[in-house]
Write a protein that holds these residues in place. Structure first.
Motif, mmCIF file in Angstrom:
data_model
loop_
_atom_site.group_PDB
_atom_site.id
_atom_site.type_symbol
_atom_site.label_atom_id
_atom_site.label_comp_id
_atom_site.label_asym_id
_atom_site.label_seq_id
_atom_site.Cartn_x
_atom_site.Cartn_y
_atom_site.Cartn_z
ATOM 1 N N ASP A 1 97.752 71.064 62.829
ATOM 2 C CA ASP A 1 98.278 69.733 62.115
ATOM 3 C C ASP A 1 99.492 69.441 62.886
ATOM 4 O O ASP A 1 100.715 69.985 62.828
ATOM 5 C CB ASP A 1 98.918 69.972 60.891
ATOM 6 C CG ASP A 1 97.547 70.493 59.792
ATOM 7 O OD1 ASP A 1 96.535 70.182 59.971
ATOM 8 O OD2 ASP A 1 97.745 71.314 58.862
ATOM 9 N N THR B 1 103.124 68.394 61.778
ATOM 10 C CA THR B 1 104.008 69.285 61.055
ATOM 11 C C THR B 1 104.872 70.058 62.246
ATOM 12 O O THR B 1 104.561 70.205 63.380
ATOM 13 C CB THR B 1 103.215 70.325 60.353
ATOM 14 O OG1 THR B 1 102.459 71.205 61.196
ATOM 15 C CG2 THR B 1 102.416 69.580 59.365
ATOM 16 N N SER C 1 103.258 73.182 63.489
ATOM 17 C CA SER C 1 102.364 73.041 64.615
ATOM 18 C C SER C 1 103.077 72.898 65.906
ATOM 19 O O SER C 1 102.652 73.333 66.941
ATOM 20 C CB SER C 1 101.326 71.923 64.244
ATOM 21 O OG SER C 1 100.385 72.325 63.287
ATOM 22 N N ASP D 1 93.871 67.126 66.454
ATOM 23 C CA ASP D 1 94.837 66.855 65.251
ATOM 24 C C ASP D 1 94.044 67.163 63.994
ATOM 25 O O ASP D 1 93.102 66.149 63.769
ATOM 26 C CB ASP D 1 95.690 65.772 65.360
ATOM 27 C CG ASP D 1 96.687 65.543 64.173
ATOM 28 O OD1 ASP D 1 96.972 66.582 63.368
ATOM 29 O OD2 ASP D 1 97.444 64.547 64.080
ATOM 30 N N SER D 2 94.305 68.076 63.303
ATOM 31 C CA SER D 2 93.550 68.131 61.804
ATOM 32 C C SER D 2 94.260 67.356 60.696
ATOM 33 O O SER D 2 93.604 67.273 59.650
ATOM 34 C CB SER D 2 93.423 69.632 61.629
ATOM 35 O OG SER D 2 94.672 70.264 61.298
ATOM 36 N N MET D 3 95.470 66.795 60.885
ATOM 37 C CA MET D 3 96.018 65.829 59.979
ATOM 38 C C MET D 3 96.243 66.436 58.646
ATOM 39 O O MET D 3 96.173 65.761 57.769
ATOM 40 C CB MET D 3 95.474 64.345 60.003
ATOM 41 C CG MET D 3 94.807 63.932 61.305
ATOM 42 S SD MET D 3 93.728 62.382 61.178
ATOM 43 C CE MET D 3 93.929 62.033 62.878
ATOM 44 N N GLU D 4 96.400 67.742 58.499
ATOM 45 C CA GLU D 4 96.680 68.156 57.311
ATOM 46 C C GLU D 4 95.466 67.958 56.249
ATOM 47 O O GLU D 4 95.942 68.044 55.008
ATOM 48 C CB GLU D 4 97.972 67.728 56.603
ATOM 49 C CG GLU D 4 99.035 68.103 57.627
ATOM 50 C CD GLU D 4 100.645 67.987 57.009
ATOM 51 O OE1 GLU D 4 100.493 68.250 55.791
ATOM 52 O OE2 GLU D 4 101.135 66.949 57.619
ATOM 53 N N ASP D 5 94.132 67.811 56.949
ATOM 54 C CA ASP D 5 92.968 67.781 56.129
ATOM 55 C C ASP D 5 91.909 68.785 56.448
ATOM 56 O O ASP D 5 91.712 69.027 57.538
ATOM 57 C CB ASP D 5 92.680 66.155 56.288
ATOM 58 C CG ASP D 5 91.815 65.738 55.332
ATOM 59 O OD1 ASP D 5 91.848 65.595 53.930
ATOM 60 O OD2 ASP D 5 90.470 65.765 55.599
ATOM 61 N N ALA E 1 89.935 68.715 59.883
ATOM 62 C CA ALA E 1 89.645 69.955 60.677
ATOM 63 C C ALA E 1 88.590 70.279 61.033
ATOM 64 O O ALA E 1 88.119 70.876 62.308
ATOM 65 C CB ALA E 1 90.616 71.120 59.632
ATOM 66 N N ARG F 1 95.422 75.810 60.995
ATOM 67 C CA ARG F 1 96.936 76.111 60.230
ATOM 68 C C ARG F 1 96.655 77.032 59.046
ATOM 69 O O ARG F 1 97.422 77.830 58.684
ATOM 70 C CB ARG F 1 98.008 74.991 60.334
ATOM 71 C CG ARG F 1 99.244 75.245 59.626
ATOM 72 C CD ARG F 1 99.826 74.140 59.672
ATOM 73 N NE ARG F 1 99.725 73.110 58.967
ATOM 74 C CZ ARG F 1 100.262 73.307 57.620
ATOM 75 N NH1 ARG F 1 101.076 74.129 57.054
ATOM 76 N NH2 ARG F 1 99.956 72.463 56.573
ATOM 77 N N GLN G 1 91.603 75.022 55.681
ATOM 78 C CA GLN G 1 90.879 74.439 56.406
ATOM 79 C C GLN G 1 89.908 75.214 57.369
ATOM 80 O O GLN G 1 89.159 74.694 58.139
ATOM 81 C CB GLN G 1 92.026 73.854 57.613
ATOM 82 C CG GLN G 1 92.861 72.827 57.028
ATOM 83 C CD GLN G 1 94.034 72.694 58.057
ATOM 84 O OE1 GLN G 1 94.234 73.464 58.871
ATOM 85 N NE2 GLN G 1 94.487 71.434 57.929
#
Length: 936
Positions: free
Chosen positions: A33, A36, A39, A70-74, A78, A98, A102
């Motif tokens: 992510d 963040t 990361s 980038d997994s974009m906190e999703d 991910a 992270r 995910q």
């Protein structure tokens, strides 16, 4: 030709030189992510790790090429990023993601494509259940810390904890392992509190208020640090960070407690304990920290280096070492032929041929990294040491360590193998308290312990629920109440009970106990018996009263049936043996005294009567015959001792039987009551009714009673033949009516009276220990004397009704001694007799052996004139004033004419002299002498 050869040689050398500088690029994907701070910290560590590794290993022929996504906190993003890396970039390995949420789908993609997925931050044990060999965890599994938490709980003596965790895969994964670890140390997770990942302040407060209503005050918190900081802020606001509370944090919070919110976070977490992975200090780690901080601060960030950044550094190092050891010949993907019906991207999903060999090489990597020893076991980083942290002020004080090998050890003495709460040193608890929290409290501030007590019609000396008419306050009294109050005083803390009367028309104790289960009462105190069915809903303390259910029956008067009671103290075998020994002793004494004692001589009937009289008169030591021989005296002395013991035992047992025989229980066998359809009494509201039915009694023949008076009335009017009740109640009835009733067998096993508390209540163990202190001291005796009458004027029923006949087995030792003494005396007598007359046995006469024996018998029947008894008699006769001075030439004939041994039987016998004249005496002696001369 020369130039041609030179050209070829130069070309070859140039190609060799170029080959030495050629390297192979290995693509590695990174999914994090990126927005963040976590990361960003870890990416910086990854870049520094790559730079450092190839700086010191410039000769390696492989190079890692990082491809970042980038997994974009999703969770979906991910998975999409991982799919892109595998399909389009054809990476050989993936670093990330992270979070544990995910990771699940990414692991399944990696397993399908045979691409190792290396994670340094997903700690949930649930990931292990996917059972993929291509999932490599280079950090500690959350389950590795549960034994450290359980050891802390055990060291402080806590029995119950509440688990507070985030409601997702990260939080749920640790709970089964935590529960098992606590059970191993006799502790329980009594409640669970789930906090949503995106919970607002109101949701957090709602859960905290629920926790305040619980008894347990030990909380284990497992959640991400951002949520954890807000949670403790609200806990402090409502007063849950004060004295009496104990908070234990997992490394999910403690590993990241150093953040940009560090100051305010620690202020809200004062006094908490936590566990954290131990990172050994090293020169390399400190050098890395300085370089990392210098590079990271250039980007305008203000963050602290955390353990996951070190794990990321070591992960890249391990992967670079494994890549170098793996052959690049298999560095390719194989793509299956797509089906026309399958139009998804997964249809053309490639499979890496490089993955299996890379995974094998990675499993064999061993080195000492910045975060400690790097060694993978079954795709998991080998568990290491955990620190025990106490947050005090702005400091995270290390107060101990936990090692897999020897458990908890003191921070100052790392070699200690035994551990206790004192080994921690000073611990500052919430509220700046140094007092160890006991682990529980009365649920609400200022609330007293709600104690239910039964309202009884009878047996009020156990429990009497009295109500003050003025204040309407409950002021119960009784034996059970006094015991409970005494137990509360023994507790190391204050508990104030609030007594609540339990009203039930049928005094149903099972229903009263159930009120504890449904939360109406916090405890039940009274004459409540510990039963298996009740223990399904509550926990009982140790019993504080006698246990068992017995039968009570009326006594019948047998005063006209005592004709042969004098025979009952002894059993038949003892009577027969004693009589035989009386005869035997009389016979032995007769043999020993016959030749030397005139009392045992005379006609046969006289001798037999004397022997029997002498033997049996020893019962009351009334024998008048003198015993003159030493052997006979020895036998009589031993026998008199035996008779003394027998008589005393007989007298004592006869006294007991005379007492018992007057009053005997009307019924002794409870099965006869069933057979004869007799009515039986039982105390209303108790479990005895169900017990009797289970034993075969018909319900229609059972009569309840509510008090001792009602029970007595049922017996008096003949309604019941017997009653069954617990021993404690029966003794109360007998204390007032011991001459009317008796307690007899059977005795059904029960556990006695106990106090009931909710399941897993921390009070149960403490009260049980306090009960032991009370029952083992004098205080218990004082309470019993206060509420129960002593049966001082009543016989001991247990002794009375169990009086047994005295048998031979009780005295066989005495009879053995008497028999041996008599046999030895006879043996010595016979040996002396035969020795004195050995001439008769061994002479050369023609008499047969039988004739010799007959002759010895005739000698035995004669007086032994050599005995001192007869010598004294002869001397007395000669020196008598009547005959003194008189002599006769015939008096020495026996000496002048010696007799042969065969003629010894005709030796004269001095006769007993009574009231005779001197002339008669002289004439009698002359006649005897003349007769002896003629025989010669």
């Amino acid at each position: 030709m020369y130039y041609f050869v030179l050209f070829v040689w130069g070309f070859v050398l140039m190609q060799v030189g170029l080959g030495q500088n050629q390297t192979t690029e290995i693509k590695v994907g990174v999914v994090l992510d990126l927005q963040t701070s976590f990361s960003k910290i870890c990416l910086t560590s990854i870049n520094i790790s790559l730079s450092d590794f190839y700086k010191y290993h410039a000769d390696y022929t492989t190079r890692l090429a990082i491809h970042i996504r980038d997994s974009m906190e999703d969770v979906v993003q991910a998975s999409s990023a991982a799919l892109d890396l595998i399909k389009n970039e054809q990476v050989s390995a993936i670093i990330g993601p992270r979070t544990s949420m995910q990771a699940e789908f990414m692991i399944r993609l990696a397993d399908k494509s045979q691409v190792p997925t290396i994670t340094f931050s997903t700690t949930s044990p649930l990931m292990t259940s996917i059972n993929s060999p291509y999932f490599v965890r280079t950090t500690f599994d959350d389950s590795s810390q549960v034994k450290a938490i359980a050891a802390i709980v055990k060291s402080f003596g806590w029995r119950n904890v509440v688990a507070i965790y985030v409601d997702n895969e990260f939080g749920e994964g640790i709970i089964p392992y935590l529960t098992d670890a606590l059970q191993d140390v006799q502790a329980l997770v009594v409640n669970r509190c789930l906090i949503p990942q995106e919970a607002n302040d109101d949701q957090i407060l709602k859960e905290l208020y629920k926790l305040m209503t619980m008894q347990t005050r030990v909380f284990v918190v497992h959640m991400p640090p951002t949520l954890g900081f807000r949670f403790f802020q609200k806990a402090r606001e409502i007063g849950m960070m004060k004295e009496g509370y104990a908070w234990l944090l997992t490394d999910g919070v403690m590993n990241l407690v150093k953040s940009n919110e560090r100051g305010s976070s620690l202020e809200n977490m004062q006094g908490v304990l936590g566990v954290r992975s131990h990172i050994p200090k090293s020169k390399e780690r400190e050098d890395f920290r300085l370089r990392w901080k210098k590079r990271f601060d250039k980007k305008g960030n203000d963050e602290e280096l955390n353990i996951f950044a070190l794990r990321a550094y070591d992960s890249i190092t391990a992967l670079a070492m494994a890549v170098e050891k793996t052959s690049i010949k298999s560095l390719r993907y194989e793509h299956p032929i797509a089906s026309r019906n399958n139009k998804t991207d997964l249809a053309t999903f490639g499979v890496s041929r490089y993955g299996p060999s890379l995974l094998k090489a990675l499993s064999n990597v061993r080195f000492k990294g910045l975060a400690g020893e790097f060694e993978l076991i079954n795709g998991q980083l080998k568990s290491s040491v955990f620190e025990v942290i106490n947050i005090i002020g702005d400091e995270e004080r290390i107060i101990g360590f936990w090692r897999p090998s020897n458990g908890l050890v003191n921070a100052k003495s790392k070699n200690t193998t035994s551990f206790s709460r004192e080994s921690f040193g000073p611990v500052i608890w919430p509220g700046k308290s140094r007092v160890i929290p006991k682990g529980w409290e009365i649920p609400t501030n200022g609330k007293m312990l709600r104690v239910g007590i039964p309202v009884k019609k009878g047996f009020l000396n156990f429990v009497d629920a009295k109500t003050d008419p003025i204040s309407n306050a409950m002021t119960p009294t009784g034996y059970c109440i006094d015991v409970f109050e005494a137990v509360l005083k023994k507790l190391p803390y204050s508990v104030i009970p609030k007594y609540i009367a339990f009203l039930s028309p049928d005094e149903n104790y099972d229903e009263m106990v159930y009120q504890v289960y449904n939360g109406t009462y916090d405890a039940v105190v009274g004459d409540v018996t510990i039963r298996a069915n009740r223990s399904l809903y509550v926990d009982f303390t140790l019993p504080y009263s006698e246990s068992g259910v017995s039968m009570m029956v009326p006594l019948k008067d047998n005063k006209n049936k005592n004709t042969w009671v004098f025979l009952k103290p002894w059993s038949l075998d003892l009577w027969v043996t004693t009589a035989c020994f009386f005869v035997f002793i009389g016979f032995v004494v007769w043999i020993l005294e016959h030749r030397v004692n005139t009392d045992f001589r005379g006609p046969p009937h006289h001798q037999i009567g004397t022997s029997f009289w002498f033997a049996f008169s020893t019962m009351n030591f009334a024998h008048h015959e003198k015993v003159v021989s030493t052997l006979a005296r020895f036998v009589v002395l031993v026998w008199c001792f035996v008779v003394l013991v027998l008589i005393q035992s007989y007298t004592a047992n006869l006294t007991s039987f005379l007492t018992v025989q007057r009053f005997q229980p009307a019924v002794t066998n409870w099965k006869d009551l069933i057979k004869n359809n007799k009515y039986i009494g039982y105390q209303q509201g108790t479990f005895v009714r169900e017990l009797l039915i289970s034993q075969g009694f018909h319900e229609s023949f059972l009569k309840p009673f509510g008090s001792a008076e009602e029970c007595d009335e049922l017996f008096s009017n003949g309604t019941i033949t017997a009653s069954f009740d617990e021993v404690a109640y029966i003794k109360v009835i007998l204390s007032e009516n011991c001459s009317k009733y008796a307690m007899v067998e059977p005795s059904f096993k029960t556990a006695g009276f106990g106090f009931a508390f909710p399941k897993n209540s921390p009070l149960t163990d403490d009260v049980s220990r306090a009960i032991l202190n009370v029952t083992q001291g004098e205080e218990m005796q004082h309470i019993e004397n206060k509420w129960f009458k002593k049966q001082s004027n009543c016989p001991d029923l247990n002794t009375t009704l169990s009086s047994n006949h005295l048998s031979l087995s009780s005295f066989w030792g005495l009879f053995l001694i008497a028999g041996i003494a008599s046999f030895l005396a006879l043996l010595i007598f016979v040996a002396n007799f035969l020795y004195e007359h050995k001439q008769t046995l061994f002479d050369d006469s023609e008499n047969s052996f039988r004739g010799k024996l007959n002759f010895l018998v005739r000698i035995f029947d004669e007086k032994d004139i050599k005995s001192h008894m007869f010598k004294e008699s002869a001397v007395h006769n000669v020196s008598s004033p009547i005959t003194q001075g008189s002599s006769s030439p015939l008096t020495d004939h026996s000496t002048l004419l010696p007799l042969s041994p065969a003629q010894n039987r005709d030796q004269f016998e001095p006769r007993r002299v009574s009231s005779i004249s001197s002339g008669e005496l002289f004439t009698e002696q002359v006649e005897d002498e003349e007769s002896a001369i003629i025989q010669c």
